[in-house]
Design an enzyme around this catalytic site. Structure first.
Site, PDB file in Angstrom:
ATOM      1  CG  HIS A  37      -1.865  -1.070   1.385  1.00 38.35           C
ATOM      2  ND1 HIS A  37      -1.818  -1.988   2.397  1.00 38.35           N
ATOM      3  CD2 HIS A  37      -2.934  -1.403   0.622  1.00 38.35           C
ATOM      4  CE1 HIS A  37      -2.835  -2.837   2.270  1.00 38.35           C
ATOM      5  NE2 HIS A  37      -3.523  -2.508   1.203  1.00 38.35           N
ATOM      6  CG  ASP A 150      -5.503  -7.402  -5.429  1.00 41.35           C
ATOM      7  OD1 ASP A 150      -5.853  -8.469  -4.936  1.00 41.35           O
ATOM      8  OD2 ASP A 150      -4.832  -6.549  -4.788  1.00 41.35           O
ATOM      9  CB  SER A 186      -4.296  -6.922   4.580  1.00 36.74           C
ATOM     10  OG  SER A 186      -4.055  -5.696   3.942  1.00 36.74           O
TER      11      SER A 186
HETATM   12  P1  AMP Z   1      -6.395  -3.978  -0.415  1.00 36.63           P
HETATM   13  O1  AMP Z   1      -6.265  -3.157   0.825  1.00 36.63           O
HETATM   14  O2  AMP Z   1      -5.876  -5.371  -0.266  1.00 36.63           O
HETATM   15  O3  AMP Z   1      -7.774  -3.898  -1.023  1.00 36.63           O
HETATM   16  O4  AMP Z   1      -5.419  -3.312  -1.475  1.00 36.63           O
HETATM   17  C1  AMP Z   1      -5.500  -1.954  -1.802  1.00 36.63           C
HETATM   18  C2  AMP Z   1      -4.660  -1.698  -3.027  1.00 36.63           C
HETATM   19  O5  AMP Z   1      -3.304  -2.047  -2.738  1.00 36.63           O
HETATM   20  C3  AMP Z   1      -5.096  -2.538  -4.240  1.00 36.63           C
HETATM   21  O6  AMP Z   1      -4.972  -1.740  -5.412  1.00 36.63           O
HETATM   22  C4  AMP Z   1      -4.092  -3.650  -4.236  1.00 36.63           C
HETATM   23  O7  AMP Z   1      -3.872  -4.210  -5.509  1.00 36.63           O
HETATM   24  C5  AMP Z   1      -2.845  -2.932  -3.733  1.00 36.63           C
HETATM   25  N1  AMP Z   1      -1.892  -3.885  -3.161  1.00 36.63           N
HETATM   26  C6  AMP Z   1      -2.127  -4.794  -2.193  1.00 36.63           C
HETATM   27  N2  AMP Z   1      -1.020  -5.536  -1.953  1.00 36.63           N
HETATM   28  C7  AMP Z   1      -0.068  -5.085  -2.808  1.00 36.63           C
HETATM   29  C8  AMP Z   1       1.287  -5.438  -3.066  1.00 36.63           C
HETATM   30  N3  AMP Z   1       1.899  -6.418  -2.403  1.00 36.63           N
HETATM   31  N4  AMP Z   1       1.972  -4.742  -4.005  1.00 36.63           N
HETATM   32  C9  AMP Z   1       1.358  -3.743  -4.693  1.00 36.63           C
HETATM   33  N5  AMP Z   1       0.084  -3.366  -4.501  1.00 36.63           N
HETATM   34  C10 AMP Z   1      -0.622  -4.016  -3.581  1.00 36.63           C
END
Ligand code: AMP
Length: 284
Positions: A37, A150, A186
């Site tokens: 993030h 994702d 997460s």
């Molecule tokens: P989330 O909180 O899991 O919904 O993720 C929020 C954003 O962070 C989404 O656009 C995810 O694709 C991105 N994201 C989550 N994990 C990673 C990671 N390891 N590397 C890059 N982007 C990430």
């Protein structure tokens, strides 16, 4: 840094900023922030005057109640972590703020909703499309940042922007990994050390698959040999392994080094569902 919990208050803050000529970047998240993030946020801070991070565990994208309940949450820690990395506003709405009780609309997301994640998590992408549309309407960013981690979500959101004519640009950010290769997530918080080591095999499998494909082994054989690798990882339960064209996630039957190809995988370690992909850029 300001923290907003209502649509009205964040809108009026951003309207003022827009009047002053600010460019706005949005990073939508579900919280429990990690380096993946932070990478999105840092990039947004480089390219915008105002960065808004939204934190909302979106109930409509969870198809299993336990998954929603078990999703890690730590708002105080998240807000502290956001203080000094170039974020000016955090939008943390309640469920009631985002979803009025007399809700009537749902999304039909087509092909994306039927394959890979969509197949195993019915309704997930309709929920993603709904919340992202609402966030785009509330924040009205110039740029919105999403992770390649994702990939299916990213393709869906690009479709959303194109087909619904949102006046903004999507910025795609590469996946941030642990030294072991495990994609940061997460959900990793729910794994112990041993399970994390085991989960690193997910990326290892993708690398094995990539090597097979680029060395000319047929896709079917490459897939079945990699599935065999995953089968031998005790404690990992593979859900799917697919080779698709990155731009639209359509299946491919033959590797073509001129076309960006994505290797996508999902599976369980203990009861934690993990997701990863590896993209092969044209002309490797
Ligand atoms: P989330 O909180 O899991 O919904 O993720 C929020 C954003 O962070 C989404 O656009 C995810 O694709 C991105 N994201 C989550 N994990 C990673 C990671 N390891 N590397 C890059 N982007 C990430």
């Amino acid at each position: 840094m300001k923290v907003f919990d209502s649509i009205g208050s964040v809108r009026s803050f951003l309207n003022d900023k827009r009047r002053q000529g600010s460019q706005i970047g949005l990073v939508p998240t579900m919280g429990s922030l990690h380096k993946g993030h932070f990478n999105l946020i840092k990039l947004a801070a480089k390219n915008n005057n105002i960065v808004v991070v939204s934190i909302f565990v979106n109930p409509t994208q969870f198809n299993k109640k336990e998954d929603l309940q078990n999703y890690p949450r730590d708002l105080d820690k998240d807000i502290k972590a956001l203080e000094n990395i170039g974020c000016q506003a955090v939008f943390v709405p309640s469920e009631r703020e985002m979803y009025p009780s007399n809700r009537t609309l749902t999304f039909e997301v087509g092909y994306i909703g039927k394959i890979m994640e969509g197949k195993f998590r019915p309704g997930h992408f309709a929920g993603v499309a709904l919340i992202v549309t609402k966030l785009f309407n509330v924040i009205a960013p110039n740029y919105a940042y999403f992770g390649q981690k994702d990939l299916q979500q990213l393709v869906l959101i690009k479709n959303l922007v194109r087909e619904l004519n949102f006046d903004l640009e999507i910025v795609e950010v590469p996946t941030v990994r642990e030294a072991s290769g495990l994609a940061m997530s997460s959900r990793n918080q729910r794994l112990n050390g041993q399970e994390k080591n085991l989960a690193a095999n997910i990326y290892k499998g993708l690398q094995i698959l990539k090597n097979k494909i680029v060395s000319g082994i047929g896709l079917e054989t490459s897939i079945s040999e990699t599935k065999e690798f995953y089968k031998n990882v005790e404690g990992f339960d593979l859900e799917y392994l697919e080779i698709v064209r990155k731009s639209d996630l359509l299946p491919i039957s033959k590797f073509n080094s001129d076309i960006e190809t994505a290797l996508c995988v999902a599976g369980y370690v203990a009861d934690v569902r993990l997701l990863d992909n590896l993209c092969i850029n044209p002309k490797v």
